[in-house]
Design a protein around this motif. Structure first.
Motif, PDB file in Angstrom:
ATOM      1  N   VAL A   7       0.860  -1.191   0.000  1.00  0.00           N
ATOM      2  CA  VAL A   7       0.000   0.000   0.000  1.00  0.00           C
ATOM      3  C   VAL A   7       0.888   1.230   0.000  1.00  0.00           C
ATOM      4  O   VAL A   7       1.800   1.355   0.823  1.00  0.00           O
ATOM      5  N   SER A   8       0.627   2.130  -0.932  1.00  0.00           N
ATOM      6  CA  SER A   8       1.309   3.422  -0.975  1.00  0.00           C
ATOM      7  C   SER A   8       0.306   4.506  -0.602  1.00  0.00           C
ATOM      8  O   SER A   8      -0.788   4.566  -1.160  1.00  0.00           O
ATOM      9  N   ILE A   9       0.693   5.324   0.369  1.00  0.00           N
ATOM     10  CA  ILE A   9      -0.142   6.446   0.811  1.00  0.00           C
ATOM     11  C   ILE A   9       0.563   7.734   0.417  1.00  0.00           C
ATOM     12  O   ILE A   9       1.661   8.022   0.898  1.00  0.00           O
ATOM     13  N   SER A  10      -0.046   8.492  -0.461  1.00  0.00           N
ATOM     14  CA  SER A  10       0.500   9.776  -0.882  1.00  0.00           C
ATOM     15  C   SER A  10      -0.192  10.885  -0.098  1.00  0.00           C
ATOM     16  O   SER A  10      -1.426  10.956  -0.058  1.00  0.00           O
ATOM     17  N   LEU A  11       0.605  11.750   0.522  1.00  0.00           N
ATOM     18  CA  LEU A  11       0.096  12.877   1.302  1.00  0.00           C
ATOM     19  C   LEU A  11       0.611  14.166   0.655  1.00  0.00           C
ATOM     20  O   LEU A  11       1.552  14.789   1.155  1.00  0.00           O
ATOM     21  N   PRO A  12       0.030  14.566  -0.459  1.00  0.00           N
ATOM     22  CA  PRO A  12       0.614  15.668  -1.244  1.00  0.00           C
ATOM     23  C   PRO A  12       0.606  17.013  -0.528  1.00  0.00           C
ATOM     24  O   PRO A  12       1.432  17.865  -0.826  1.00  0.00           O
ATOM     25  N   GLN A  13      -0.294  17.214   0.430  1.00  0.00           N
ATOM     26  CA  GLN A  13      -0.394  18.509   1.103  1.00  0.00           C
ATOM     27  C   GLN A  13      -0.023  18.413   2.584  1.00  0.00           C
ATOM     28  O   GLN A  13      -0.461  19.230   3.388  1.00  0.00           O
ATOM     29  N   VAL A  14       0.790  17.416   2.961  1.00  0.00           N
ATOM     30  CA  VAL A  14       1.054  17.183   4.379  1.00  0.00           C
ATOM     31  C   VAL A  14       1.758  18.367   5.022  1.00  0.00           C
ATOM     32  O   VAL A  14       1.462  18.728   6.170  1.00  0.00           O
ATOM     33  N   GLY A 111       4.996  10.672   1.750  1.00  0.00           N
ATOM     34  CA  GLY A 111       4.313   9.403   1.554  1.00  0.00           C
ATOM     35  C   GLY A 111       4.736   8.339   2.546  1.00  0.00           C
ATOM     36  O   GLY A 111       5.724   8.471   3.275  1.00  0.00           O
ATOM     37  N   LEU A 112       3.937   7.271   2.564  1.00  0.00           N
ATOM     38  CA  LEU A 112       4.199   6.096   3.395  1.00  0.00           C
ATOM     39  C   LEU A 112       4.056   4.848   2.540  1.00  0.00           C
ATOM     40  O   LEU A 112       3.287   4.825   1.570  1.00  0.00           O
ATOM     41  N   ILE A 113       4.801   3.819   2.914  1.00  0.00           N
ATOM     42  CA  ILE A 113       4.682   2.522   2.272  1.00  0.00           C
ATOM     43  C   ILE A 113       4.371   1.490   3.359  1.00  0.00           C
ATOM     44  O   ILE A 113       5.057   1.426   4.384  1.00  0.00           O
ATOM     45  N   LEU A 114       3.336   0.679   3.116  1.00  0.00           N
ATOM     46  CA  LEU A 114       2.924  -0.361   4.048  1.00  0.00           C
ATOM     47  C   LEU A 114       2.885  -1.692   3.315  1.00  0.00           C
ATOM     48  O   LEU A 114       2.325  -1.776   2.210  1.00  0.00           O
ATOM     49  N   GLU A 115       3.487  -2.711   3.892  1.00  0.00           N
ATOM     50  CA  GLU A 115       3.357  -4.048   3.327  1.00  0.00           C
ATOM     51  C   GLU A 115       2.229  -4.752   4.072  1.00  0.00           C
ATOM     52  O   GLU A 115       2.381  -5.207   5.208  1.00  0.00           O
ATOM     53  N   TRP A 152       6.078  -2.150  -4.886  1.00  0.00           N
ATOM     54  CA  TRP A 152       6.252  -0.787  -4.376  1.00  0.00           C
ATOM     55  C   TRP A 152       6.092   0.215  -5.519  1.00  0.00           C
ATOM     56  O   TRP A 152       5.378   1.214  -5.394  1.00  0.00           O
ATOM     57  N   GLY A 153       6.763  -0.030  -6.644  1.00  0.00           N
ATOM     58  CA  GLY A 153       6.716   0.907  -7.754  1.00  0.00           C
ATOM     59  C   GLY A 153       5.328   1.098  -8.309  1.00  0.00           C
ATOM     60  O   GLY A 153       4.918   2.229  -8.614  1.00  0.00           O
ATOM     61  N   GLN A 233      11.114  -2.833 -11.559  1.00  0.00           N
ATOM     62  CA  GLN A 233      10.621  -2.790 -10.186  1.00  0.00           C
ATOM     63  C   GLN A 233       9.099  -2.683 -10.151  1.00  0.00           C
ATOM     64  O   GLN A 233       8.441  -3.353  -9.356  1.00  0.00           O
ATOM     65  N   ALA A 234       8.544  -1.853 -10.984  1.00  0.00           N
ATOM     66  CA  ALA A 234       7.092  -1.681 -10.997  1.00  0.00           C
ATOM     67  C   ALA A 234       6.374  -2.945 -11.446  1.00  0.00           C
ATOM     68  O   ALA A 234       5.295  -3.274 -10.932  1.00  0.00           O
ATOM     69  N   MET A 235       6.972  -3.675 -12.387  1.00  0.00           N
ATOM     70  CA  MET A 235       6.335  -4.885 -12.901  1.00  0.00           C
ATOM     71  C   MET A 235       6.666  -6.128 -12.072  1.00  0.00           C
ATOM     72  O   MET A 235       6.159  -7.212 -12.367  1.00  0.00           O
ATOM     73  N   GLY A 236       7.501  -5.996 -11.050  1.00  0.00           N
ATOM     74  CA  GLY A 236       7.817  -7.142 -10.202  1.00  0.00           C
ATOM     75  C   GLY A 236       8.944  -8.010 -10.703  1.00  0.00           C
ATOM     76  O   GLY A 236       9.191  -9.078 -10.143  1.00  0.00           O
ATOM     77  N   ARG A 237       9.650  -7.571 -11.741  1.00  0.00           N
ATOM     78  CA  ARG A 237      10.774  -8.362 -12.245  1.00  0.00           C
ATOM     79  C   ARG A 237      12.062  -8.082 -11.480  1.00  0.00           C
ATOM     80  O   ARG A 237      13.024  -8.845 -11.596  1.00  0.00           O
ATOM     81  N   LEU A 238      12.089  -7.022 -10.701  1.00  0.00           N
ATOM     82  CA  LEU A 238      13.246  -6.664  -9.884  1.00  0.00           C
ATOM     83  C   LEU A 238      12.756  -6.426  -8.461  1.00  0.00           C
ATOM     84  O   LEU A 238      11.840  -5.635  -8.235  1.00  0.00           O
ATOM     85  N   ALA A 239      13.361  -7.126  -7.500  1.00  0.00           N
ATOM     86  CA  ALA A 239      12.887  -7.075  -6.112  1.00  0.00           C
ATOM     87  C   ALA A 239      13.106  -5.705  -5.507  1.00  0.00           C
ATOM     88  O   ALA A 239      14.108  -5.040  -5.752  1.00  0.00           O
ATOM     89  N   GLU A 240      12.160  -5.281  -4.682  1.00  0.00           N
ATOM     90  CA  GLU A 240      12.264  -4.037  -3.921  1.00  0.00           C
ATOM     91  C   GLU A 240      11.557  -4.248  -2.578  1.00  0.00           C
ATOM     92  O   GLU A 240      10.400  -3.898  -2.394  1.00  0.00           O
TER      93      GLU A 240
END
Length: 506
Positions: A7-14, A111-115, A152-153, A233-240
């Motif tokens: 999960v990606s949380i974007s906080l553009p006006q934080v 932003g935040l990243i949650l697995e 993530w990507g 990375q976005a397509m899952g072919r490279l680990a992140e």
């Protein structure tokens, strides 16, 4: 892809929203119709860091120079951005977000990243989970865009360039990213501009370019300037992986509350029992317990207790929190309480009596724990050995137990601090004393052992420091003493040697 859910949380006006809340608390909040911007120092003067809605409607662009934007909007109000405070607030928010999953990290400045792999079912599915996240962030005064994806990507791209709430699966990942701009791949502005000049404006167009051509062009570029690697990375072919800075302990218990409460005391015994049951199942005992309460206003409060020995007794551990829970500031109430076992060690079950019962009285470790919890960790100390040649430095009183030093010779059970000087008579200058006068009493030496030479510690040695020669002495009355001679005749570090009593043997 391996079934991960990010999960990606974007906080553009934080930054602006945080500043507005601070102004509201002080009663100095400006009108919403007044264009307002937060500025930061740039390479060529101040630049726009964040804007409110009125400023954006007036054409104020983030990243532009302030002098240029004042020409566009003369009534623009300018305030300094608190970059360090924003970073700390975002870090606290990442800890607060662990109510949904154990792995959370800060993603950039907004932003935040949650697995959330395996966590969404606790909230009724991913759609309900994203709705709850958005609602809770809204109560904190934060506007957010959210996306869940296998990587993530992909989650980052959808949270910033997709719908307000997006759910992406492994099967739909390529199609969901196809129409997004290449800036969604987390590339530097220079690389994005280059791709646009080449006619590659979307991720779909970039993916259709032969791989060999892209690799040759960006083979030596850094990750932020390497479109092929970002695409992988976005397509899952490279680990992140999501490497959380402060990983949650594997042994924990939590209480989710339907309504906010002011006092968590009633929930602590049950949490201790659940943690101790997990410890017993794994054959472990804990040395530290962390009680974490999550307030409804986004703040997190912690209490920490420590034990002198590994323990998994719920009654004893619960008692350590007594008289400390009242120190927690409830704010508007808690809605989530967790109890974590941070330091765990193997502990064996020992039968102390033949009949199987326990020993009477309170164990020493429990007494130490209670005194420490009541008086504070600095008030209860224990002798701790240190690596030092000099006896008076070989042991100190400390609140924590550290590594010990091993004595090479017999040491007295009592050391005098400081050593007391005595007058001696000796047959030879470098031999043992024949008698000495200590505390107005004359002691005649009948037996001795030594000398044991203790040289100054080289890292503390000073030009005037002298050698010590220790003797174990027994007098005519059977008393046993530890004497040392400080210095030698004509050692160039002072006058005649001096003698001291440093301790007494049993």
């Amino acid at each position: 892809m391996t079934g991960r859910r990010i999960v990606s949380i974007s906080l553009p006006q934080v930054a602006m929203e945080r500043w507005q809340r601070q102004m509201e608390r002080t009663g100095n909040a400006p009108s919403e119709d007044l264009p307002t911007a937060l500025v930061a120092d740039g390479p060529h003067g101040q630049v726009i860091h964040a804007t409110n809605r009125a400023a954006r409607l007036a054409g104020i662009a983030t990243g532009a120079r302030v002098v240029d934007m004042r020409a566009v909007c003369p009534e623009l109000r300018v305030e300094y951005a608190d970059l360090a405070g924003d970073a700390q607030a975002l870090k606290r928010l990442s800890l607060w977000a662990r109510r949904w999953c154990p792995w959370t990290v800060v993603d950039g400045a907004d932003g935040l990243i949650l697995e959330t792999t395996g966590s969404d079912h606790l909230m009724g599915g991913e759609a309900a989970m994203l709705t709850e996240m958005e609602a809770r962030l809204s109560t904190l005064g934060l506007s957010a865009r959210l996306a869940v994806a296998p990587t993530w990507g992909a989650a980052w791209a959808l949270a910033r360039f997709g719908p307000v709430r997006a759910i992406c699966t492994e099967e739909s990942c390529a199609a969901d990213l196809h129409a997004l701009p290449v800036a969604a791949l987390r590339l530097e502005a220079e690389t994005v501009l280059l791709l646009r000049r080449l006619g590659l404006k979307t991720i779909g167009q970039l993916a259709e370019v032969p791989r060999l051509s892209l690799t040759r062009r960006f083979a030596r570029s850094a990750l932020e300037m390497n479109p092929p690697m970002r695409l992988d990375q976005a397509m899952g072919r490279l680990a992140e992986p999501v490497a959380s800075v402060e990983a949650r302990a594997p042994i924990l218990a939590q209480a989710r509350l339907p309504e906010p409460i002011q006092d968590p005391t009633a929930y602590v015994p049950q949490l201790c029992e659940e943690v101790c049951a997990q410890l017993e199942h794994q054959g472990l005992g804990c040395r530290q317990l962390h009680l974490v309460v999550y307030r409804t206003d986004g703040e997190v409060r912690r209490l920490e207790v420590a034990t002198a020995a590994p323990s998994r007794e719920p009654v004893h551990l619960c008692r350590l929190f007594q008289d400390r829970l009242e120190r927690l500031d409830p704010g508007f109430g808690f809605d989530l309480i967790t109890l974590e076992a941070r330091r765990v060690e193997p502990i064996a079950t020992v039968q102390t009596q033949l009949g199987g019962g326990g020993e009477g009285g309170v164990p020493l470790s429990h007494l130490i724990d209670r005194l420490t919890a009541r008086l504070g960790p600095r008030a209860v100390k224990r002798p701790q050995l240190r690596e030092s040649h000099l006896p008076e430095r070989a042991a100190v009183w400390a609140a924590e137990q550290g590594a010990g030093a091993t004595a090479v010779q017999a040491r007295p059970i009592r050391l005098l601090h400081p050593p007391e000087e005595v007058r001696v008579l000796y047959a030879v200058p470098e031999g043992p004393p024949a008698q000495f006068v200590w505390r107005r009493q004359t002691h005649r030496v009948v037996r001795y052992a030594g000398p044991e030479r203790i040289a100054p510690e080289w890292w503390r040695d000073r030009p005037g420091t002298r050698l010590r020669d220790y003797f174990r002495i027994e007098d005519q009355a059977g008393g046993r003493y530890w004497l040392y001679r400080e210095g030698l005749h004509e050692d160039g570090r002072g006058g005649d040697p001096r003698w001291f009593v440093h301790g007494c043997f049993a």
